[in-house]
Design an enzyme around this catalytic site. Structure first.
Site, mmCIF file in Angstrom:
data_model
loop_
_atom_site.group_PDB
_atom_site.id
_atom_site.type_symbol
_atom_site.label_atom_id
_atom_site.label_comp_id
_atom_site.label_asym_id
_atom_site.label_seq_id
_atom_site.Cartn_x
_atom_site.Cartn_y
_atom_site.Cartn_z
ATOM 1 N N GLY A 267 0.771 -1.244 0.000
ATOM 2 C CA GLY A 267 0.000 0.000 0.000
ATOM 3 C C GLY A 267 0.799 1.289 0.000
ATOM 4 O O GLY A 267 0.378 2.279 -0.592
ATOM 5 N N ASP B 122 -5.406 2.496 10.231
ATOM 6 C CA ASP B 122 -6.836 2.221 10.406
ATOM 7 C C ASP B 122 -7.041 1.742 11.850
ATOM 8 O O ASP B 122 -7.104 2.553 12.763
ATOM 9 C CB ASP B 122 -7.248 1.190 9.353
ATOM 10 C CG ASP B 122 -8.732 0.865 9.353
ATOM 11 O OD1 ASP B 122 -9.523 1.685 9.838
ATOM 12 O OD2 ASP B 122 -9.101 -0.216 8.852
ATOM 13 N N LYS C 238 -7.119 7.183 10.220
ATOM 14 C CA LYS C 238 -8.536 7.190 10.601
ATOM 15 C C LYS C 238 -8.586 7.242 12.133
ATOM 16 O O LYS C 238 -8.701 6.205 12.803
ATOM 17 C CB LYS C 238 -9.236 5.904 10.123
ATOM 18 C CG LYS C 238 -9.270 5.704 8.607
ATOM 19 C CD LYS C 238 -9.996 4.399 8.257
ATOM 20 C CE LYS C 238 -9.846 4.019 6.803
ATOM 21 N NZ LYS C 238 -10.391 2.668 6.499
ATOM 22 N N PHE D 182 -13.865 3.432 3.799
ATOM 23 C CA PHE D 182 -12.929 2.604 3.046
ATOM 24 C C PHE D 182 -12.486 3.360 1.800
ATOM 25 O O PHE D 182 -13.303 3.867 1.040
ATOM 26 C CB PHE D 182 -13.576 1.268 2.657
ATOM 27 C CG PHE D 182 -12.583 0.317 2.060
ATOM 28 C CD1 PHE D 182 -11.732 -0.421 2.876
ATOM 29 C CD2 PHE D 182 -12.481 0.176 0.683
ATOM 30 C CE1 PHE D 182 -10.793 -1.289 2.323
ATOM 31 C CE2 PHE D 182 -11.546 -0.685 0.125
ATOM 32 C CZ PHE D 182 -10.700 -1.413 0.949
ATOM 33 N N ASP E 77 -5.651 -0.453 -2.039
ATOM 34 C CA ASP E 77 -6.422 -1.349 -2.902
ATOM 35 C C ASP E 77 -7.727 -1.822 -2.289
ATOM 36 O O ASP E 77 -7.914 -1.782 -1.069
ATOM 37 C CB ASP E 77 -5.588 -2.604 -3.196
ATOM 38 C CG ASP E 77 -5.489 -3.519 -1.961
ATOM 39 O OD1 ASP E 77 -5.054 -3.034 -0.895
ATOM 40 O OD2 ASP E 77 -5.881 -4.693 -2.057
ATOM 41 N N ARG F 211 -4.984 0.303 -6.907
ATOM 42 C CA ARG F 211 -3.726 0.906 -6.429
ATOM 43 C C ARG F 211 -3.180 1.963 -7.387
ATOM 44 O O ARG F 211 -2.488 2.887 -6.984
ATOM 45 C CB ARG F 211 -2.645 -0.177 -6.264
ATOM 46 C CG ARG F 211 -2.932 -1.189 -5.170
ATOM 47 C CD ARG F 211 -1.662 -1.980 -4.869
ATOM 48 N NE ARG F 211 -1.921 -3.222 -4.165
ATOM 49 C CZ ARG F 211 -2.074 -3.330 -2.845
ATOM 50 N NH1 ARG F 211 -1.985 -2.254 -2.083
ATOM 51 N NH2 ARG F 211 -2.310 -4.499 -2.294
HETATM 52 P P1 IMP Z 1 -4.697 -1.482 10.301
HETATM 53 O O1 IMP Z 1 -3.751 -2.578 10.681
HETATM 54 O O2 IMP Z 1 -6.122 -1.800 10.667
HETATM 55 O O3 IMP Z 1 -4.284 -0.112 10.781
HETATM 56 O O4 IMP Z 1 -4.749 -1.421 8.735
HETATM 57 C C1 IMP Z 1 -3.621 -1.173 8.077
HETATM 58 C C2 IMP Z 1 -3.592 -1.745 6.675
HETATM 59 O O5 IMP Z 1 -4.871 -2.133 6.171
HETATM 60 C C3 IMP Z 1 -3.107 -0.627 5.824
HETATM 61 O O6 IMP Z 1 -1.722 -0.685 5.710
HETATM 62 C C4 IMP Z 1 -3.806 -0.884 4.523
HETATM 63 O O7 IMP Z 1 -3.015 -1.717 3.719
HETATM 64 C C5 IMP Z 1 -5.075 -1.584 4.885
HETATM 65 N N1 IMP Z 1 -6.179 -0.602 4.956
HETATM 66 C C6 IMP Z 1 -6.670 0.029 6.036
HETATM 67 N N2 IMP Z 1 -7.669 0.859 5.724
HETATM 68 C C7 IMP Z 1 -7.816 0.748 4.373
HETATM 69 C C8 IMP Z 1 -8.706 1.375 3.433
HETATM 70 O O8 IMP Z 1 -9.564 2.213 3.744
HETATM 71 N N3 IMP Z 1 -8.529 1.010 2.137
HETATM 72 C C9 IMP Z 1 -7.604 0.101 1.730
HETATM 73 N N4 IMP Z 1 -6.761 -0.502 2.576
HETATM 74 C C10 IMP Z 1 -6.872 -0.184 3.891
HETATM 75 MG MG MG Z 2 -0.680 -1.210 4.037
#
Ligand code: IMP
Ligand code: MG
Length: 193
Positions: free
Chosen positions: A61, A119, A147, A168, A175, A181
């Site tokens: 990402g 996230d 977020k 999202f 992606d 992407r």
């Molecule tokens: P976390 O571990 O929940 O903070 O999520 C982190 C990973 O999930 C990020 O590095 C992204 O690759 C993916 N991710 C989180 N939110 C989104 C989104 O809104 N769209 C796409 N990928 C996301």
């Molecule tokens: Mg990521």
């Protein structure tokens, strides 16, 4: 082939894109992303002046963000990559984070983790925990998007580009099940109906 320097090829940026039957609408434009990266680069340069930095890019990402941020930084930089996956085909974090490979190269180095989005925060938390095992001189985290309504400040974030609503998003590296992407702007899932 003659290089076309007119701006016309950018005039047809789509307002909406459809991925796997889901509609996404334009949310953050390229120019807004570029401004955010410029601000982050200025802060990072100030903080790391005279030091050598290992940029640890979280794949896939953060690839677009890392490429732009790295070129904006007038610092001595080493680029390294780590693969993390947590989403799979879903739109909410699975909570389990898979990391691959040794991070031995960070020992005694100043590490700047480069993420696309914070996230739930579990990816950043897992990477920072894993990094500490290799005793870097310092760890900082730069994320293009955040977020805050989801992670509620429970993770280390040193440089944040843009805070967004808990929606999202796809594009600029992010992606939906591996698609989207390559979009130059960032799109959010459209509300149905
Ligand atoms: P976390 O571990 O929940 O903070 O999520 C982190 C990973 O999930 C990020 O590095 C992204 O690759 C993916 N991710 C989180 N939110 C989104 C989104 O809104 N769209 C796409 N990928 C996301
Ligand atoms: Mg990521």
């Amino acid at each position: 082939m003659k290089l076309d320097v007119s701006s016309e090829r950018h005039s047809s940026v789509p307002e909406r894109v459809t991925l796997y039957g889901k509609v996404f609408e334009r949310y953050i434009e390229q120019s807004v992303i570029a401004d955010a990266i410029g601000r982050m680069a200025a802060a990072i340069e100030r903080d790391y002046a005279g030091r050598e930095v290992v940029m640890l890019v979280v794949l896939k990402g953060a690839m677009m963000f890392a490429a732009d941020l790295a070129r904006a930084l007038q610092l001595s930089l080493q680029l390294e990559f780590v693969r993390a996956s947590s989403y799979g085909a879903a739109m909410t974090s699975s909570g389990t984070v898979t990391l691959d490979g040794s991070l031995e190269f960070v020992r005694n180095r100043h590490v700047l983790v480069i993420e696309d989005i914070a996230d739930s925060g579990s990816t950043i938390r897992a990477i920072c925990d894993h990094l500490r095992e290799f005793a870097p001189a310092s760890i900082a985290v730069a994320t293009l998007l955040s977020k805050p309504a989801v992670h509620r400040g429970t993770i280390q974030l040193d440089y944040v580009g843009i805070e967004i609503e808990p929606v999202f998003v796809v594009g600029y590296g992010l992606d939906y099940n591996e698609l989207g992407r390559n979009l130059a702007d960032i799109y959010r899932l459209a509300e149905e109906g």
